[in-house]
Design a protein around this motif. Structure first.
Motif, PDB file in Angstrom:
ATOM      1  N   ALA A  82      47.226  40.453  46.431  1.00 15.58           N
ATOM      2  CA  ALA A  82      46.177  39.598  46.670  1.00 15.58           C
ATOM      3  C   ALA A  82      46.203  38.984  47.995  1.00 15.58           C
ATOM      4  CB  ALA A  82      45.844  38.739  45.594  1.00 15.58           C
ATOM      5  N   ILE A  83      44.931  38.443  48.452  1.00 19.88           N
ATOM      6  CA  ILE A  83      44.757  38.116  49.554  1.00 19.88           C
ATOM      7  C   ILE A  83      45.147  36.430  49.398  1.00 19.88           C
ATOM      8  CG2 ILE A  83      43.214  36.811  51.392  1.00 19.88           C
ATOM      9  CD1 ILE A  83      41.341  39.281  50.655  1.00 19.88           C
ATOM     10  N   PRO A  84      46.107  35.791  50.357  1.00 25.09           N
ATOM     11  CA  PRO A  84      46.538  34.445  50.035  1.00 25.09           C
ATOM     12  C   PRO A  84      45.476  33.410  50.112  1.00 25.09           C
ATOM     13  CG  PRO A  84      47.778  35.472  51.811  1.00 25.09           C
ATOM     14  CD  PRO A  84      46.750  36.508  51.519  1.00 25.09           C
ATOM     15  N   GLY A  85      45.518  32.470  49.371  1.00 25.99           N
ATOM     16  CA  GLY A  85      44.585  31.667  49.181  1.00 25.99           C
ATOM     17  C   GLY A  85      43.841  31.184  47.889  1.00 25.99           C
ATOM     18  N   LYS A  86      42.842  30.423  47.749  1.00 31.84           N
ATOM     19  CA  LYS A  86      42.513  30.023  46.514  1.00 31.84           C
ATOM     20  C   LYS A  86      41.237  30.986  45.771  1.00 31.84           C
ATOM     21  CE  LYS A  86      42.154  25.303  47.405  1.00 31.84           C
ATOM     22  NZ  LYS A  86      41.206  23.933  47.536  1.00 31.84           N
ATOM     23  N   HIS A  87      41.485  31.419  44.588  1.00 28.21           N
ATOM     24  CA  HIS A  87      40.750  32.455  44.006  1.00 28.21           C
ATOM     25  C   HIS A  87      40.399  31.913  42.613  1.00 28.21           C
ATOM     26  CE1 HIS A  87      42.802  36.034  46.015  1.00 28.21           C
ATOM     27  NE2 HIS A  87      43.473  35.253  46.333  1.00 28.21           N
ATOM     28  N   LYS A  88      39.162  32.615  42.298  1.00 27.21           N
ATOM     29  CA  LYS A  88      38.504  32.355  41.001  1.00 27.21           C
ATOM     30  C   LYS A  88      38.952  33.673  40.374  1.00 27.21           C
ATOM     31  CE  LYS A  88      34.029  31.631  41.143  1.00 27.21           C
ATOM     32  NZ  LYS A  88      32.503  31.905  40.985  1.00 27.21           N
TER      33      LYS A  88
END
Length: 162
Positions: A82-88
């Motif tokens: 998954a792309i690094p960072g914040k996710h819903k």
């Protein structure tokens, strides 16, 4: 004449080749980080649940849990992670199947527009349509979030049915 035809094709083939190499995406690759975890509901592994991580920017990553509730995210096809960072995060069992017409049903005297037992175009209403067992706060109205960091990420979700 034949040589002349071949020479006129050469620039076209070179242009197509250059175009294909230019669009190969070599400069647009997305950095992905490994994300695994376990989904449980009421303390028990949740099998066949669809887990979707939706980043603030970019495409989502997803997987379906196995019999033990385990998942490992994939991004756009075979790229894992998954792309690094914040996710819903959304977790669902998926869309209930559409009702199917009974091939033995007598529909000769049924008016689909007025009969309360039928949907559009004479399709019988599903009497056994399964309701989404996972509460909306985990999917349609999700409150779940996750942060994907550099390296391997183990992110578990402990859902409650009530």
């Amino acid at each position: 004449m034949r040589c002349k035809d071949q020479l006129s094709l050469l620039p076209s083939l070179m242009l197509i080749t250059v175009f294909c190499f230019g669009c190969s995406g070599s400069g647009t690759e997305v950095k992905l980080e490994k994300v695994t975890g376990v989904v449980t509901m009421d303390g028990k592994p949740l099998a066949n649940a669809i887990v979707v991580f939706i980043p603030e920017n970019g495409n989502p990553s997803t997987d379906q849990t196995d019999a033990d509730g385990k998942y490992e995210l994939a991004h756009r096809g075979n790229a894992m992670g998954a792309i690094p960072g914040k996710h819903k995060v959304r977790i669902t069992t998926g869309k209930p199947p559409a009702p199917k017409a009974d091939p033995d049903a007598d529909m000769a005297n049924v008016d689909p527009a007025t009969d309360a037992g039928f949907e559009e175009a004479g399709t019988p209403k599903a009497k056994t349509a399964k309701k989404e067992p996972i509460p909306a706060k985990y999917n349609a109205n999700t409150t779940l979030t996750a942060e994907v960091k550099a390296g391997e990420n183990n992110i578990d979700f402990k859902l409650e049915s009530k």
